[in-house]
Design an enzyme around this catalytic site. Structure first.
Site, PDB file in Angstrom:
ATOM      1  N   HIS A 101      -9.042  -4.574   2.304  1.00 17.33           N
ATOM      2  CA  HIS A 101      -8.493  -3.212   2.243  1.00 17.33           C
ATOM      3  C   HIS A 101      -7.457  -3.138   1.133  1.00 17.33           C
ATOM      4  CE1 HIS A 101      -5.257  -0.265   3.588  1.00 17.33           C
ATOM      5  NE2 HIS A 101      -6.282   0.493   3.262  1.00 17.33           N
ATOM      6  N   SER A 102      -7.582  -2.151   0.257  1.00 16.37           N
ATOM      7  CA  SER A 102      -6.574  -1.864  -0.763  1.00 16.37           C
ATOM      8  C   SER A 102      -6.311  -3.098  -1.631  1.00 16.37           C
ATOM      9  CB  SER A 102      -5.300  -1.359  -0.076  1.00 16.37           C
ATOM     10  OG  SER A 102      -4.410  -0.780  -0.999  1.00 16.37           O
ATOM     11  N   MET A 103      -5.104  -3.651  -1.633  1.00 15.28           N
ATOM     12  CA  MET A 103      -4.848  -4.859  -2.414  1.00 15.28           C
ATOM     13  C   MET A 103      -5.790  -5.988  -1.998  1.00 15.28           C
ATOM     14  SD  MET A 103      -1.313  -7.096  -2.856  1.00 15.28           S
ATOM     15  CE  MET A 103      -1.480  -7.943  -1.273  1.00 15.28           C
ATOM     16  N   HIS A 263      -5.936   6.565   3.496  1.00 15.20           N
ATOM     17  CA  HIS A 263      -6.046   5.232   2.914  1.00 15.20           C
ATOM     18  C   HIS A 263      -6.222   4.144   3.979  1.00 15.20           C
ATOM     19  CE1 HIS A 263      -5.538   2.165  -0.112  1.00 15.20           C
ATOM     20  NE2 HIS A 263      -4.426   1.697   0.433  1.00 15.20           N
TER      21      HIS A 263
END
Length: 287
Positions: A101-103, A263
């Site tokens: 997820h994300s980073m 997000h």
């Protein structure tokens, strides 16, 4: 949300990391990587909905209950790759899938592109490439990073008198989250101190990057991916907020699916977790 999760500590040659384990020991190996300033609780709703997988949801270095990097070290995103590889070695996994997820999605892309023989599949949630920087901005960015490093010693982490105030602070942080998601992340991310609670995270994580990949560098990693890739894009997330993001995917071997939510859609509520799980169940089961 299932409570069938095991807490473990992994002693790597260079650092000790904490993790949550989900699923049967003989399940398909998956390493789950959370986003910046989050922790393993990021997968508390999603992981129990992915049957047949052995999921190792890490607290990345400097996050959650994992160790901080030693004095004088920093947190460039590529340093996490060695951590993940050493975790796989601990479990005896020569090949594994990545759920990011994300980073954590960005780390997953860098690892899979660099070591394609190790990664079977990529399941990505609202993340693909890092923030980039071009050559002409490099001197300015390095100067900003050096000044921030010098000033860090004089800064102190915030202390919240009660848990609820820390949760409210997380609600105002980067990457909007629901109240329930903020509570889950805060329970794992806080520690008691005189006067209340503060975050376990290493303060150095908030420093600006001294060096960024150029856009060409970042896209070279995506183009070198050799395993199947499935990307969930949140309709109110960070990727679609970037100009021309969907055009960036043109010609890339990335299966993309847009889902309603923000997000942290996989953590915000049960419905979002179910939608993301439905996207990834069959995909990861084929790893």
């Amino acid at each position: 949300m299932s409570l069938n999760v095991e807490e473990v500590r992994l002693r790597l040659p260079h650092i000790e990391l904490a993790a949550h384990l989900y699923g049967p020991e003989d399940g398909i190996p998956v390493i789950a990587l959370h986003g910046w300033l989050d922790n393993a609780a990021s997968f508390a709703r999603l992981a129990p909905l992915l049957p047949g997988l052995r999921i190792v949801a890490l607290d990345l270095a400097g996050h959650g209950h994992s160790d901080h990097r030693p004095a004088g070290a920093s947190y460039p995103i590529w340093e996490y790759i060695q951590d993940v590889l050493q975790v796989a070695e601990q479990f005896g996994w020569q090949q594994f899938a990545l759920l990011g997820h994300s980073m954590g999605a960005i780390i997953s892309v860098l690892l899979a592109a660099s070591m394609p023989e190790r990664v079977t599949r990529l399941a990505l949630i609202d993340g693909l490439i890092p923030f980039t920087g071009e050559a002409d901005s490099a001197p300015q960015k390095l100067g900003e990073a050096l000044r921030a490093q010098m000033a860090l010693a004089g800064k102190r982490k915030p202390v919240y008198e009660v848990f609820e105030r820390a949760v409210q602070a997380r609600l105002q942080g980067v990457g909007a989250v629901s109240l329930e998601a903020a509570e889950l992340l805060a329970r794992r991310g806080l520690m008691p101190v005189p006067g209340g609670y503060t975050w376990r995270t290493d303060s150095r994580l908030t420093l600006p990057s001294p060096l960024r990949l150029t856009h060409a560098h970042a896209m070279a990693f995506v183009r070198n991916l050799q395993c199947p890739v499935k990307l969930v894009v949140a309709e109110q997330g960070m990727l679609l907020a970037q100009p021309n993001f969907m055009q960036l995917l043109d010609g890339l071997a990335v299966e993309c699916q847009q889902l309603p939510g923000g997000h942290h859609l996989h953590l915000d509520d049960d419905n979002g977790a179910t939608l993301v799980a439905d996207c990834f169940k069959a995909f990861l089961a084929a790893a």
